[in-house]
Scaffold this motif. Structure first.
Motif, PDB file in Angstrom:
ATOM      1  N   VAL A 136      11.508  -5.598  -7.043  1.00 28.08           N
ATOM      2  CA  VAL A 136      10.964  -6.562  -6.080  1.00 28.08           C
ATOM      3  C   VAL A 136      11.765  -7.861  -6.126  1.00 28.08           C
ATOM      4  CG1 VAL A 136       8.950  -7.963  -5.477  1.00 28.08           C
ATOM      5  CG2 VAL A 136       8.655  -5.558  -6.100  1.00 28.08           C
ATOM      6  N   ALA A 137      12.147  -8.288  -7.323  1.00 28.63           N
ATOM      7  CA  ALA A 137      12.993  -9.483  -7.443  1.00 28.63           C
ATOM      8  C   ALA A 137      14.322  -9.269  -6.726  1.00 28.63           C
ATOM      9  CB  ALA A 137      13.231  -9.814  -8.914  1.00 28.63           C
TER      10      ALA A 137
ATOM     11  N   MET B   3       7.919  -6.936   2.532  1.00 23.05           N
ATOM     12  CA  MET B   3       7.323  -8.261   2.698  1.00 23.05           C
ATOM     13  C   MET B   3       8.002  -9.293   1.796  1.00 23.05           C
ATOM     14  SD  MET B   3       5.097  -8.206   5.085  1.00 23.05           S
ATOM     15  CE  MET B   3       6.245  -7.090   5.891  1.00 23.05           C
ATOM     16  N   MET B   4       8.302  -8.903   0.575  1.00 21.77           N
ATOM     17  CA  MET B   4       8.931  -9.850  -0.344  1.00 21.77           C
ATOM     18  C   MET B   4      10.402 -10.106   0.031  1.00 21.77           C
ATOM     19  SD  MET B   4       6.690 -11.048  -2.387  1.00 21.77           S
ATOM     20  CE  MET B   4       5.780 -11.107  -0.825  1.00 21.77           C
ATOM     21  N   GLY B   5      11.073  -9.098   0.594  1.00 21.35           N
ATOM     22  CA  GLY B   5      12.430  -9.321   1.097  1.00 21.35           C
ATOM     23  C   GLY B   5      12.433 -10.317   2.243  1.00 21.35           C
TER      24      GLY B   5
ATOM     25  N   LYS C 223      -3.665  -7.119   1.487  1.00 21.35           N
ATOM     26  CA  LYS C 223      -3.498  -5.799   0.868  1.00 21.35           C
ATOM     27  C   LYS C 223      -2.588  -5.906  -0.345  1.00 21.35           C
ATOM     28  CE  LYS C 223      -4.204  -1.308   0.950  1.00 21.35           C
ATOM     29  NZ  LYS C 223      -5.553  -0.739   0.689  1.00 21.35           N
ATOM     30  N   PRO C 224      -3.114  -6.430  -1.480  1.00 26.96           N
ATOM     31  CA  PRO C 224      -2.266  -6.668  -2.650  1.00 26.96           C
ATOM     32  C   PRO C 224      -1.762  -5.394  -3.328  1.00 26.96           C
ATOM     33  CG  PRO C 224      -4.565  -7.090  -3.167  1.00 26.96           C
ATOM     34  CD  PRO C 224      -4.501  -6.898  -1.690  1.00 26.96           C
ATOM     35  N   THR C 225      -2.447  -4.267  -3.100  1.00 30.57           N
ATOM     36  CA  THR C 225      -1.999  -3.005  -3.701  1.00 30.57           C
ATOM     37  C   THR C 225      -1.351  -2.105  -2.646  1.00 30.57           C
ATOM     38  OG1 THR C 225      -4.224  -2.084  -3.380  1.00 30.57           O
ATOM     39  CG2 THR C 225      -3.734  -3.074  -5.527  1.00 30.57           C
ATOM     40  N   ALA C 226      -0.721  -2.716  -1.657  1.00 32.15           N
ATOM     41  CA  ALA C 226      -0.043  -1.960  -0.603  1.00 32.15           C
ATOM     42  C   ALA C 226       1.038  -1.066  -1.207  1.00 32.15           C
ATOM     43  CB  ALA C 226       0.574  -2.925   0.411  1.00 32.15           C
ATOM     44  N   PRO C 227       1.462  -0.019  -0.474  1.00 33.01           N
ATOM     45  CA  PRO C 227       2.544   0.842  -0.971  1.00 33.01           C
ATOM     46  C   PRO C 227       3.791   0.034  -1.323  1.00 33.01           C
ATOM     47  CG  PRO C 227       1.507   1.828   0.951  1.00 33.01           C
ATOM     48  CD  PRO C 227       0.917   0.450   0.805  1.00 33.01           C
ATOM     49  N   VAL C 228       4.578   0.579  -2.226  1.00 32.50           N
ATOM     50  CA  VAL C 228       5.751  -0.125  -2.732  1.00 32.50           C
ATOM     51  C   VAL C 228       6.695  -0.531  -1.603  1.00 32.50           C
ATOM     52  CG1 VAL C 228       7.819   0.074  -4.176  1.00 32.50           C
ATOM     53  CG2 VAL C 228       5.635   0.978  -4.988  1.00 32.50           C
ATOM     54  N   ILE C 229       6.866   0.336  -0.595  1.00 34.68           N
ATOM     55  CA  ILE C 229       7.779   0.031   0.504  1.00 34.68           C
ATOM     56  C   ILE C 229       7.321  -1.199   1.285  1.00 34.68           C
ATOM     57  CG2 ILE C 229       6.597   1.597   2.098  1.00 34.68           C
ATOM     58  CD1 ILE C 229      10.395   0.823   1.937  1.00 34.68           C
TER      59      ILE C 229
END
Length: 450
Positions: free
Chosen positions: A272-273, A328-330, A317-323
């Motif tokens: 994620v980083a 979102m973080m990108g 949705k804090p536990t959303a799928p990894v993708i």
């Protein structure tokens, strides 16, 4: 504007940009891992960490402007600002190492150790970083090149982000993990910080010059403080920049907790980083053309506004799928980097405004103000995270209650949204538009010619 300004050589700009590496190594390390290190490695309660962050900022409220004025009034054969960088860098490097060293002590002595080392680290950071940022307008008078210089500085900052957010945990494990791993990693960052600032000072050598034979002006505290207190654009920039930093500091302080206790996926920290870093890297070369196209003020405002959207999605949705999390973080890394970079690019405008309005620039003082608000936002973010986690009963290294889980999610995604909303309001009142700045530069050019 058709006026031709003196520009810095690219080789000097590149060397100076290493200050962005040195400055951000410690910034990202402290913002991302210090709270976690103190609670889960060193064994200090989150309340103690929260209080430490707050007290140190009260000290900075006095030391930062003093350092800014000292830099502005320094007269040496090495220049105004470079001596502070050259001699302060190794001290800062040693204190970064000590900051992430966890000696065996009694609980009381652990708290004393944390207070002493963190406050000394903060003071050393002030001595080095304020002169470093004050050098930007000294290197070049050209407004567009100043933006390019800041882009290079922040580009080096992404290297720091990579070294810290992506490589930190793997390197800590490589160095033996636990206390030993963190101490060796702290030593590595301390060495990198010192060398980076020395290269930075080398880049500013040609430009940071004062005539030591000329009689020094009498220091006037009231006149110096007026440059800040009556400088409305600077005050609005400080608020906007500080609340953006607070937003980032809050989510960074609970980032490890989010992956460890909410998702149960510490293995996702580095991926994620990486997504955030890639978004940040993409935004950096776009900074000069975008500012030229729509102006610094508008770009700052829209960058803060768009930063809210991916945070809102993850809060819902804090536990959303990894993708979804990665996407979102990108996106957040891309848009949030714009106001993060622009704060430093707008700082020389505020110095020009001070010279235009009051007849004195005060580069060091104004740099110290933004550096202080940067540290203040980081500390308040850390304080909020530590205090509210303690409030709902967080205890390290065990399963957390629903109240703690909800608080971690709020601090990771909800609290930063409030920070960006505050920066939107403040930037609305920032009065240096492109047209206004052209007027300021025309008047200053006419004065300089006289």
């Amino acid at each position: 504007m058709n006026q031709k300004y003196e520009k810095a050589k690219f080789s000097d700009v590149f060397k100076y940009s290493f200050g962005g590496l040195g400055s951000n190594l410690a910034f990202f390390l402290v913002m991302s891992f210090l709270t976690f290190f103190y609670t889960d490695i060193f064994g200090i309660s989150s309340y103690v960490v929260a209080t430490l962050m707050l007290i140190s900022r009260f000290i900075d409220a006095f030391t930062d402007p003093i350092m800014g004025m000292l830099g502005d009034n320094t007269r040496s054969k090495m220049g105004k600002y470079r001596p502070w960088i050259i001699f302060g860098a190794p001290v800062l490097g040693v204190l970064i190492f000590l900051l992430f060293t966890a000696p065996e002590m009694s609980p009381t002595m652990k708290v004393v150790y944390a207070y002493v080392i963190y406050i000394l680290y903060s003071l050393a950071s002030t001595v080095v970083n304020i002169p470093y940022h004050a050098l930007t307008p000294v290197l070049s008078e050209d407004p567009q090149q100043r933006t390019e210089i800041v882009a290079w500085k922040q580009g080096m900052g992404t290297v720091s982000q990579f070294v810290i957010t992506i490589l930190a945990l793997p390197l800590v494990e490589l160095f033996g993990g636990g206390k030993q791993g963190w101490a060796l990693y702290g030593a590595l960052i301390g060495i990198m910080t010192t060398v980076s600032f020395w290269i930075c000072a080398w880049g500013g050598k040609k430009y940071d010059k004062v005539d030591v034979e000329v009689k020094k002006e009498k220091f006037n505290l009231k006149e110096n403080l007026q440059l800040l207190a009556c400088n409305k654009p600077m005050l609005m920039l400080m608020i906007a920049f500080g609340t953006d930093v607070l937003a980032n500091a809050t989510y960074s302080a609970v980032n490890m907790y989010y992956f460890k206790y909410v998702l149960g996926r510490e293995d996702l920290v580095s991926p994620v980083a990486t997504a955030i870093l890639v978004g940040s890297i993409i935004s950096i070369p776009l900074l000069p053309p975008l500012t030229k196209l729509i102006g610094k003020k508008r770009l700052y405002w829209f960058g803060s506004l768009l930063s809210i959207l991916p945070l809102a999605v993850m809060w819902i949705k804090p536990t959303a799928p990894v993708i979804v999390l990665m996407s979102m973080m990108g996106a957040f890394g891309f848009v949030s980097k714009l106001p993060g970079n622009l704060g430093w690019a707008m700082l020389p405008e505020c110095s020009d405004y001070a010279e235009w309005k009051f007849g004195k620039r005060g580069d060091g003082l104004l740099s110290s103000s933004l550096t202080f608000i940067n540290k203040f936002g980081m500390a308040i973010g850390g304080f909020i995270a530590s205090f509210f986690l303690g409030l709902v009963g967080f205890v390290a290294n065990q399963d957390q209650t629903p109240a703690v889980i909800n608080m971690i999610v709020f601090l990771r995604f909800g609290m930063p949204i409030l920070g960006y909303i505050a920066s939107l309001i403040s930037m609305y009142f920032y009065e240096i538009t492109d047209q206004k700045y052209e007027e300021i530069r025309r008047d200053l050019d006419a004065r300089h010619q006289k």
